[in-house]
Design a protein around this motif. Structure first.
Motif, PDB file in Angstrom:
ATOM      1  N   ASP A  70       1.652  -8.315  -3.951  1.00 36.58           N
ATOM      2  CA  ASP A  70       0.641  -7.432  -3.392  1.00 36.58           C
ATOM      3  C   ASP A  70      -0.774  -7.922  -3.700  1.00 36.58           C
ATOM      4  N   LEU A  74      -0.519  -9.495   0.056  1.00 38.94           N
ATOM      5  CA  LEU A  74      -0.412  -8.328   0.920  1.00 38.94           C
ATOM      6  C   LEU A  74      -1.694  -7.506   0.995  1.00 38.94           C
ATOM      7  N   LYS A  84       0.114   0.790   5.851  1.00 33.88           N
ATOM      8  CA  LYS A  84       0.209  -0.077   4.689  1.00 33.88           C
ATOM      9  C   LYS A  84       1.141   0.469   3.609  1.00 33.88           C
ATOM     10  N   ARG A  88       4.379  -1.549   2.249  1.00 34.56           N
ATOM     11  CA  ARG A  88       4.553  -1.814   0.819  1.00 34.56           C
ATOM     12  C   ARG A  88       5.882  -1.263   0.317  1.00 34.56           C
TER      13      ARG A  88
END
Length: 113
Positions: A70, A74, A84, A88
């Motif tokens: 992340d 990301l 999002k 995730r």
């Protein structure tokens, strides 16, 4: 304030990772059929402690992989994406499946663990 918000968000993702790790170990070990009476109580207790201890280590590995991906990849890709959180969560589940497969291969196939 932004840093505190990110730390709290990553703490929540870490708690979710720990829960996924313990849930995976629960699926892997199956139900605890050991009776709680007499001398069997120790075996029952060891089962529960092992479930939590190994599940937390698995959850820590899942959390580390998720936070690493992340932070490095990301977060920059999902700046203006309205989905999002779902992306995730999907990434967290994919990482959990990959860790579960690696654990199964090391535990049952290669017999290293």
């Amino acid at each position: 304030m932004r840093i505190v918000k990110q730390i709290v968000a990553y703490l929540l993702w870490t708690v979710l990772s720990f829960i996924l790790g313990i849930a995976y170990m629960r699926l892997f070990l199956g139900p605890n059929n050991v009776p709680e009476e007499g001398l069997w109580y120790l075996l029952h207790l060891f089962f529960e402690i092992g479930l939590i201890q190994v599940g937390l280590w698995g959850g820590a590995i899942i959390a580390f992989c998720f936070i690493f991906l992340d932070v490095l990849y990301l977060r920059n890709k999902l700046i203006n994406n309205p989905k999002k959180t779902i992306i995730r969560l999907a990434l967290l589940l994919i990482i959990t499946v990959m860790i579960a497969i690696a654990h199964y291969i090391l535990e049952k196939v290669i017999d290293v663990i």
